[in-house]
Scaffold this motif. Sequence first.
Motif, PDB file in Angstrom:
ATOM      1  N   LEU A 161       0.848  -1.184   0.000  1.00 26.59           N
ATOM      2  CA  LEU A 161       0.000   0.000   0.000  1.00 26.59           C
ATOM      3  C   LEU A 161       0.887   1.238   0.000  1.00 26.59           C
ATOM      4  O   LEU A 161       1.811   1.343   0.808  1.00 26.59           O
ATOM      5  CB  LEU A 161      -0.898   0.020   1.235  1.00 26.59           C
ATOM      6  N   MET A 162       0.633   2.183  -0.904  1.00 27.90           N
ATOM      7  CA  MET A 162       1.373   3.442  -0.907  1.00 27.90           C
ATOM      8  C   MET A 162       0.775   4.354   0.163  1.00 27.90           C
ATOM      9  O   MET A 162      -0.267   4.968  -0.021  1.00 27.90           O
ATOM     10  CB  MET A 162       1.323   4.082  -2.294  1.00 27.90           C
ATOM     11  N   GLU A 163       1.451   4.416   1.293  1.00 26.80           N
ATOM     12  CA  GLU A 163       0.946   5.119   2.471  1.00 26.80           C
ATOM     13  C   GLU A 163       1.246   6.619   2.382  1.00 26.80           C
ATOM     14  O   GLU A 163       2.344   7.025   1.998  1.00 26.80           O
ATOM     15  CB  GLU A 163       1.588   4.513   3.721  1.00 26.80           C
ATOM     16  N   ILE A 164       0.268   7.453   2.771  1.00 25.85           N
ATOM     17  CA  ILE A 164       0.446   8.911   2.712  1.00 25.85           C
ATOM     18  C   ILE A 164       0.326   9.567   4.084  1.00 25.85           C
ATOM     19  O   ILE A 164       0.306  10.789   4.189  1.00 25.85           O
ATOM     20  CB  ILE A 164      -0.572   9.550   1.744  1.00 25.85           C
ATOM     21  N   ILE A 165       0.287   8.761   5.135  1.00 28.77           N
ATOM     22  CA  ILE A 165       0.091   9.298   6.485  1.00 28.77           C
ATOM     23  C   ILE A 165       1.260  10.181   6.914  1.00 28.77           C
ATOM     24  O   ILE A 165       1.067  11.221   7.559  1.00 28.77           O
ATOM     25  CB  ILE A 165      -0.108   8.148   7.497  1.00 28.77           C
ATOM     26  N   ASN A 166       2.481   9.806   6.562  1.00 26.41           N
ATOM     27  CA  ASN A 166       3.662  10.521   7.047  1.00 26.41           C
ATOM     28  C   ASN A 166       4.101  11.682   6.159  1.00 26.41           C
ATOM     29  O   ASN A 166       5.139  12.293   6.410  1.00 26.41           O
ATOM     30  CB  ASN A 166       4.820   9.536   7.208  1.00 26.41           C
ATOM     31  N   ILE A 167       3.331  11.983   5.121  1.00 28.28           N
ATOM     32  CA  ILE A 167       3.652  13.117   4.265  1.00 28.28           C
ATOM     33  C   ILE A 167       3.589  14.412   5.070  1.00 28.28           C
ATOM     34  O   ILE A 167       2.669  14.618   5.862  1.00 28.28           O
ATOM     35  CB  ILE A 167       2.671  13.191   3.077  1.00 28.28           C
ATOM     36  N   LYS A 168       4.565  15.278   4.831  1.00 24.01           N
ATOM     37  CA  LYS A 168       4.552  16.594   5.476  1.00 24.01           C
ATOM     38  C   LYS A 168       3.835  17.572   4.556  1.00 24.01           C
ATOM     39  O   LYS A 168       4.404  18.072   3.591  1.00 24.01           O
ATOM     40  CB  LYS A 168       5.981  17.081   5.759  1.00 24.01           C
ATOM     41  N   TYR A 169       2.560  17.826   4.854  1.00 24.75           N
ATOM     42  CA  TYR A 169       1.782  18.747   4.041  1.00 24.75           C
ATOM     43  C   TYR A 169       1.920  20.147   4.632  1.00 24.75           C
ATOM     44  O   TYR A 169       1.724  20.360   5.821  1.00 24.75           O
ATOM     45  CB  TYR A 169       0.317  18.318   3.994  1.00 24.75           C
TER      46      TYR A 169
END
Length: 259
Positions: free
Chosen positions: A152-160
């Motif tokens: 799964l390409m996880e996006i939780i840790n992206i710094k937005y």
Amino acid sequence: MFKNKYPLFKRGGLIDKRQLVLLRDNSEELLNLMYMDRKDGIIKGFDVISNIGKREIIITKGVIKYRGSLYWLNKNHRISMPKEEDSYILKIRLTSDMENRRYYIRKGEVILTKEINVDENEIEITRFITRVGAELRNDYKNFKDLKRDFNLMEIINIKYSSENERGTLHPKILKMWGLEASRKENLDVYDINFYMNCLQGEVERETIISYINIKLEKTGNNYTNEELYENLLNILENLGNERKKTEKKRIVPKKIVID
């Protein structure tokens, strides 16, 4: 008093260096003013799309802020999916320098690495764990599905990018939470106010933390992105089942016959 100066270009006129400098600086100044309150992180775009047929990861065009400067990717970028089973982070490494004393270059290099760390001049795009026999996807079915064990390409840790130095959660995460929360049956005024903010787009980190602390009776203020996600998932599960849809029955009045 302030003054905005724009160059005029007319037929037969000469273009000098000052006009060209104005043409360059005006557009950059406007962009910087639009995002002057934002700290480092993704401002727009840089989403990841899984192309299973070609075994590619597509990074969409977008804008990133780093050290007060804007960097942009003006066309989609493609990389091959890794074949070896392991944990990976896909990130953008940002640098700036002079080139031949003629250009000031801001560069972003796409890096796929097994090292689970993000340096100060790097912005995470996604992370994932690959396993043979399953395809790498980003088909999130619900809020809980944003975090799976592998492929799964996880996006939780992206710094937005936000006004907070640590950024905030990706708007896609918050909108998914808001949609699910809006259908729950045990909502109070805090839940309604927060899910409406989530559905509108970006939410500041401080707002997310305040909501979590109120709902879970906590006092923390230094949660990681993963901790924010886990707490929001806990709250979502505590909001009960989805409201049952009530069908409106059509009431047909009885006929009255008068002789």
